[in-house]
Design a protein around this motif. Structure first.
Motif, PDB file in Angstrom:
ATOM      1  N   TYR A   1      56.732  46.082 -51.964  1.00 60.71           N
ATOM      2  CA  TYR A   1      56.555  47.476 -51.591  1.00 60.71           C
ATOM      3  C   TYR A   1      57.745  48.275 -52.162  1.00 60.71           C
ATOM      4  CZ  TYR A   1      53.365  45.371 -48.199  1.00 60.71           C
ATOM      5  OH  TYR A   1      52.361  44.642 -47.607  1.00 60.71           O
ATOM      6  N   PRO A   2      57.591  48.842 -53.373  1.00 59.42           N
ATOM      7  CA  PRO A   2      58.744  49.481 -54.023  1.00 59.42           C
ATOM      8  C   PRO A   2      59.323  50.655 -53.258  1.00 59.42           C
ATOM      9  CG  PRO A   2      56.696  49.972 -55.189  1.00 59.42           C
ATOM     10  CD  PRO A   2      56.382  48.918 -54.194  1.00 59.42           C
ATOM     11  N   ARG A   3      58.501  51.328 -52.444  1.00 62.63           N
ATOM     12  CA  ARG A   3      59.009  52.468 -51.677  1.00 62.63           C
ATOM     13  C   ARG A   3      59.612  52.045 -50.334  1.00 62.63           C
ATOM     14  NH1 ARG A   3      57.147  57.560 -53.317  1.00 62.63           N
ATOM     15  NH2 ARG A   3      55.713  57.497 -55.084  1.00 62.63           N
ATOM     16  N   ASP A   4      59.452  50.788 -49.986  1.00 63.38           N
ATOM     17  CA  ASP A   4      59.904  50.316 -48.677  1.00 63.38           C
ATOM     18  C   ASP A   4      61.356  49.862 -48.757  1.00 63.38           C
ATOM     19  OD1 ASP A   4      59.890  49.636 -46.035  1.00 63.38           O
ATOM     20  OD2 ASP A   4      58.851  47.730 -46.312  1.00 63.38           O
ATOM     21  N   ILE A   5      62.240  50.818 -48.980  1.00 63.09           N
ATOM     22  CA  ILE A   5      63.652  50.495 -49.043  1.00 63.09           C
ATOM     23  C   ILE A   5      64.300  50.784 -47.702  1.00 63.09           C
ATOM     24  CG2 ILE A   5      63.796  50.924 -51.523  1.00 63.09           C
ATOM     25  CD1 ILE A   5      65.052  53.622 -50.886  1.00 63.09           C
ATOM     26  N   ALA A   6      65.380  50.086 -47.424  1.00 61.81           N
ATOM     27  CA  ALA A   6      66.061  50.258 -46.148  1.00 61.81           C
ATOM     28  C   ALA A   6      66.628  51.665 -46.035  1.00 61.81           C
ATOM     29  CB  ALA A   6      67.167  49.220 -46.009  1.00 61.81           C
ATOM     30  N   THR A   7      66.542  52.238 -44.839  1.00 65.12           N
ATOM     31  CA  THR A   7      67.095  53.567 -44.595  1.00 65.12           C
ATOM     32  C   THR A   7      68.453  53.444 -43.915  1.00 65.12           C
ATOM     33  OG1 THR A   7      65.916  53.699 -42.481  1.00 65.12           O
ATOM     34  CG2 THR A   7      64.811  54.599 -44.422  1.00 65.12           C
ATOM     35  N   GLY A   8      69.264  54.475 -44.080  1.00 62.43           N
ATOM     36  CA  GLY A   8      70.597  54.433 -43.502  1.00 62.43           C
ATOM     37  C   GLY A   8      71.498  53.502 -44.286  1.00 62.43           C
ATOM     38  N   ASP A   9      72.695  53.312 -43.782  1.00 67.84           N
ATOM     39  CA  ASP A   9      73.639  52.449 -44.502  1.00 67.84           C
ATOM     40  C   ASP A   9      73.535  50.989 -44.105  1.00 67.84           C
ATOM     41  OD1 ASP A   9      74.929  52.308 -42.023  1.00 67.84           O
ATOM     42  OD2 ASP A   9      76.500  53.709 -42.588  1.00 67.84           O
ATOM     43  N   GLY A  10      72.855  50.706 -43.005  1.00 65.60           N
ATOM     44  CA  GLY A  10      72.679  49.310 -42.581  1.00 65.60           C
ATOM     45  C   GLY A  10      73.936  48.656 -42.063  1.00 65.60           C
ATOM     46  N   GLY A  11      74.985  49.444 -41.888  1.00 71.67           N
ATOM     47  CA  GLY A  11      76.248  48.883 -41.419  1.00 71.67           C
ATOM     48  C   GLY A  11      77.206  48.672 -42.571  1.00 71.67           C
ATOM     49  N   PRO A  12      78.384  48.167 -42.280  1.00 71.81           N
ATOM     50  CA  PRO A  12      79.390  47.974 -43.340  1.00 71.81           C
ATOM     51  C   PRO A  12      78.965  46.923 -44.356  1.00 71.81           C
ATOM     52  CG  PRO A  12      80.119  46.990 -41.274  1.00 71.81           C
ATOM     53  CD  PRO A  12      78.880  47.762 -40.950  1.00 71.81           C
TER      54      PRO A  12
ATOM     55  N   THR B   1      75.521  55.418 -64.784  1.00 72.49           N
ATOM     56  CA  THR B   1      75.654  54.749 -63.486  1.00 72.49           C
ATOM     57  C   THR B   1      74.266  54.598 -62.872  1.00 72.49           C
ATOM     58  OG1 THR B   1      75.986  56.844 -62.304  1.00 72.49           O
ATOM     59  CG2 THR B   1      77.953  55.697 -63.095  1.00 72.49           C
ATOM     60  N   TYR B   2      74.112  53.570 -62.029  1.00 75.57           N
ATOM     61  CA  TYR B   2      72.806  53.201 -61.494  1.00 75.57           C
ATOM     62  C   TYR B   2      72.945  52.871 -60.015  1.00 75.57           C
ATOM     63  CZ  TYR B   2      72.161  52.868 -66.480  1.00 75.57           C
ATOM     64  OH  TYR B   2      72.152  53.171 -67.813  1.00 75.57           O
ATOM     65  N   ASN B   3      71.997  53.384 -59.233  1.00 72.08           N
ATOM     66  CA  ASN B   3      71.988  53.142 -57.794  1.00 72.08           C
ATOM     67  C   ASN B   3      70.940  52.093 -57.444  1.00 72.08           C
ATOM     68  OD1 ASN B   3      73.926  55.206 -57.060  1.00 72.08           O
ATOM     69  ND2 ASN B   3      72.347  56.701 -57.562  1.00 72.08           N
ATOM     70  N   TYR B   4      71.270  51.264 -56.486  1.00 74.15           N
ATOM     71  CA  TYR B   4      70.345  50.247 -55.993  1.00 74.15           C
ATOM     72  C   TYR B   4      70.320  50.301 -54.469  1.00 74.15           C
ATOM     73  CZ  TYR B   4      70.437  48.327 -60.711  1.00 74.15           C
ATOM     74  OH  TYR B   4      70.321  48.177 -62.068  1.00 74.15           O
ATOM     75  N   LYS B   5      69.097  50.123 -53.926  1.00 72.71           N
ATOM     76  CA  LYS B   5      68.921  50.145 -52.476  1.00 72.71           C
ATOM     77  C   LYS B   5      68.292  48.833 -52.021  1.00 72.71           C
ATOM     78  CE  LYS B   5      69.645  53.273 -50.209  1.00 72.71           C
ATOM     79  NZ  LYS B   5      70.887  53.705 -49.508  1.00 72.71           N
ATOM     80  N   TRP B   6      68.721  48.386 -50.852  1.00 68.53           N
ATOM     81  CA  TRP B   6      68.257  47.132 -50.257  1.00 68.53           C
ATOM     82  C   TRP B   6      66.751  47.191 -50.011  1.00 68.53           C
ATOM     83  CZ3 TRP B   6      70.890  42.670 -49.352  1.00 68.53           C
ATOM     84  CH2 TRP B   6      70.356  41.761 -48.439  1.00 68.53           C
ATOM     85  N   LEU B   7      66.009  46.192 -50.538  1.00 71.60           N
ATOM     86  CA  LEU B   7      64.574  46.113 -50.291  1.00 71.60           C
ATOM     87  C   LEU B   7      64.328  45.456 -48.932  1.00 71.60           C
ATOM     88  CD1 LEU B   7      62.922  45.137 -53.691  1.00 71.60           C
ATOM     89  CD2 LEU B   7      62.253  47.023 -52.203  1.00 71.60           C
ATOM     90  N   SER B   8      63.506  46.105 -48.124  1.00 73.76           N
ATOM     91  CA  SER B   8      63.354  45.669 -46.735  1.00 73.76           C
ATOM     92  C   SER B   8      62.838  44.244 -46.619  1.00 73.76           C
ATOM     93  CB  SER B   8      62.423  46.639 -45.990  1.00 73.76           C
ATOM     94  OG  SER B   8      62.996  47.922 -45.921  1.00 73.76           O
ATOM     95  N   ASN B   9      61.786  43.890 -47.399  1.00 68.40           N
ATOM     96  CA  ASN B   9      61.255  42.529 -47.257  1.00 68.40           C
ATOM     97  C   ASN B   9      61.781  41.571 -48.316  1.00 68.40           C
ATOM     98  OD1 ASN B   9      59.817  43.303 -49.519  1.00 68.40           O
ATOM     99  ND2 ASN B   9      57.866  42.481 -48.809  1.00 68.40           N
ATOM    100  N   GLN B  10      62.781  42.052 -49.113  1.00 65.33           N
ATOM    101  CA  GLN B  10      63.480  41.180 -50.071  1.00 65.33           C
ATOM    102  C   GLN B  10      62.530  40.489 -51.049  1.00 65.33           C
ATOM    103  OE1 GLN B  10      67.380  40.472 -50.008  1.00 65.33           O
ATOM    104  NE2 GLN B  10      66.594  42.546 -49.687  1.00 65.33           N
ATOM    105  N   LYS B  11      61.525  41.241 -51.503  1.00 63.44           N
ATOM    106  CA  LYS B  11      60.512  40.668 -52.399  1.00 63.44           C
ATOM    107  C   LYS B  11      60.166  41.668 -53.492  1.00 63.44           C
ATOM    108  CE  LYS B  11      56.965  37.919 -53.607  1.00 63.44           C
ATOM    109  NZ  LYS B  11      56.648  38.579 -54.889  1.00 63.44           N
TER     110      LYS B  11
ATOM    111  N   GLY C   1      65.927  49.162 -57.908  1.00 62.33           N
ATOM    112  CA  GLY C   1      66.698  49.992 -58.817  1.00 62.33           C
ATOM    113  C   GLY C   1      66.072  51.354 -59.017  1.00 62.33           C
ATOM    114  N   PRO C   2      66.710  52.217 -59.814  1.00 62.90           N
ATOM    115  CA  PRO C   2      66.200  53.575 -60.008  1.00 62.90           C
ATOM    116  C   PRO C   2      64.843  53.622 -60.698  1.00 62.90           C
ATOM    117  CG  PRO C   2      68.035  53.122 -61.485  1.00 62.90           C
ATOM    118  CD  PRO C   2      67.980  51.994 -60.516  1.00 62.90           C
ATOM    119  N   GLY C   3      64.452  52.542 -61.393  1.00 65.66           N
ATOM    120  CA  GLY C   3      63.127  52.495 -62.008  1.00 65.66           C
ATOM    121  C   GLY C   3      62.060  51.963 -61.086  1.00 65.66           C
ATOM    122  N   SER C   4      62.427  51.615 -59.850  1.00 61.24           N
ATOM    123  CA  SER C   4      61.475  51.038 -58.904  1.00 61.24           C
ATOM    124  C   SER C   4      60.707  52.091 -58.138  1.00 61.24           C
ATOM    125  CB  SER C   4      62.199  50.137 -57.889  1.00 61.24           C
ATOM    126  OG  SER C   4      62.939  49.136 -58.521  1.00 61.24           O
ATOM    127  N   SER C   5      61.405  53.143 -57.733  1.00 59.68           N
ATOM    128  CA  SER C   5      60.818  54.106 -56.817  1.00 59.68           C
ATOM    129  C   SER C   5      61.586  55.415 -56.880  1.00 59.68           C
ATOM    130  CB  SER C   5      60.860  53.547 -55.383  1.00 59.68           C
ATOM    131  OG  SER C   5      60.620  54.554 -54.432  1.00 59.68           O
TER     132      SER C   5
END
Length: 295
Positions: free
Chosen positions: A44-55, A248-258, A67-71
Motif C-alpha cells: 500500500y504505497p500511500r499507507d505510510i506511518a503518520t507522525g514521527d513515531g517516536g525518537p 536530497t530524498y525523503n523516505y517514510k516508514w511503510l506501515s506494513n513493511q511490504k 521513497g519520493p517515487g512511491s507516493s
C-alpha cells in the motif's frame, strides 16, 4: 393557496432529510472502507506511518521505506544542481539521446531501450521508489524495489579499492552498483562512499556521464522513527569542474513493511518499441542541446 406552499415546503424538507441520510451513509461507508483489514502480503504505497513515531533508534536504518517515487504522500527533497562539464563530459553528452528529449524511437538510453540496469546512483535519482535496509555484522544491505536489485555497503573498516577498471591484473572490474564503504558519523548520520561505477551507466536520465573513478557520497539521516533523509553528492574531476549535489530524498516508514516488485521486462520493452515506439518516430527537429554550466 396555502396548501401548495405547505406541500412544497414539506417536500423540500423531505429531500433535505433524505440527502443528509445519503451523505451520512456514504461517509460511513467510506470510513468503513478505510478501516478494512489490510493484507500483510499487499503493498500500500500511500499507507505510510503518520507522525514521527517516536525518537530514532541509534545507528540503525533497518526497515522498509517509501521513497519520493512511491507516493505523493512522501515529500520531494531538493533538486540536483546543474553541473559544470569538462570537454570530455560535453562530448559524451552530445552523443547521448535521453528519452525525455528524443522519445522512445530516438533515444539511445540503454535502460529505456533494453531495460539495462540503471546502476547507482541513477536508481535513486530516477527511480526513488521503496527500499528495504538490513543491517548485518559487517555490512548494510539495501534492496531496491525497482528491478529487485540490491547493494552492499561494507562497515568492517576496509578502504575503498584503489584500482578499478585498469589493465593491472590486481584491478577490480567496475560494477553497476560500484564498491561502497560506510561508517556512522554519529548516532543518526550514516555516511557512505562509493567508487568503481561501470561507465556504461548514466548518472541521471538526462545522460550525465561519469568515469570509473567518480566518487559518490551518500548521507543517510535518521530524523525520527518514521523519517529518513538521503543526500547525494558526486566528485569526478574527469567529467566535472567541481563536485555537485544530486539532490536530497525523503523516505517514510511503510506501515506494513511490504513493497511489491517493479520490473522492466526486455520482452515487453521490445514489444512496445516494435508496435508503438518505433512507428511513432523520434521527436522531430530535436536540436542538439548543451548541458551543464561548463565552458
Amino acid at each position: 393557496m396555502r396548501k401548495p406552499v405547505i406541500d412544497a415546503v414539506v417536500g423540500l424538507v423531505a429531500m433535505l432529510v433524505l440527502s443528509s441520510l445519503a451523505i451520512a451513509q456514504t461517509a460511513q461507508s467510506q470510513s468503513t472502507q478505510g478501516n478494512e483489514a489490510r493484507s500483510p502480503w499487499k503493498y500500500y504505497p500511500r499507507d505510510i506511518a503518520t507522525g514521527d513515531g517516536g525518537p530514532a533508534p541509534k545507528r540503525d536504518l533497518s526497515g522498509t521505506w517509501a521513497g519520493p517515487g512511491s507516493s505523493p504522500a512522501v515529500p520531494r527533497g531538493a533538486a540536483a544542481e546543474r553541473p559544470s562539464l569538462t570537454p570530455q563530459a560535453q562530448q559524451l553528452m552530445n552523443e547521448r539521446k535521453p528519452i525525455g528529449k528524443f522519445g522512445p524511437a530516438g533515444a539511445n538510453d540503454p535502460t529505456a531501450r533494453y531495460c539495462d540496469p540503471f546502476g547507482f546512483p541513477q536508481n535513486v535519482y530516477n527511480e526513488g521508489r521503496a527500499l528495504s535496509v538490513a543491517t548485518m555484522p559487517d555490512r548494510v544491505v539495501i534492496l531496491f524495489q525497482y528491478m529487485d536489485v540490491w547493494r552492499e555497503i561494507w562497515t568492517d573498516g576496509r578502504a575503498l579499492p584503489a584500482k578499478v577498471g585498469g589493465s593491472d591484473k590486481d584491478s577490480l572490474d567496475p560494477t553497476y552498483m560500484g564498491y561502497s564503504v560506510g561508517h556512522w558519523e554519529d548516532d543518526y548520520n550514516f555516511v557512505v562512499d562509493t567508487t568503481g561505477l561501470d561507465e556504461r551507466t548514466w548518472l541521471t536520465n538526462a545522460g550525465y556521464p561519469h568515469s570509473v573513478n567518480a566518487r559518490v557520497q551518500e548521507r543517510f539521516t535518521r530524523v525520527d522513527h518514521n523519517t529518513m533523509k538521503l543526500s547525494l553528492t558526486i566528485e569526478d574531476p574527469t567529467m566535472y569542474a567541481k563536485p555537485f549535489s544530486l539532490g536530497t530524498y525523503n523516505y517514510k516508514w511503510l506501515s506494513n513493511q511490504k513493497f511489491n516488485e517493479w520490473l522492466c521486462l526486455p520482452s515487453e520493452q521490445i514489444k512496445y518499441l516494435t508496435e508503438q515506439g518505433e512507428p511513432a518516430g523520434s521527436f522531430p527537429d530535436a536540436p542538439p542541446a548543451r548541458y551543464g554550466g561548463g565552458r
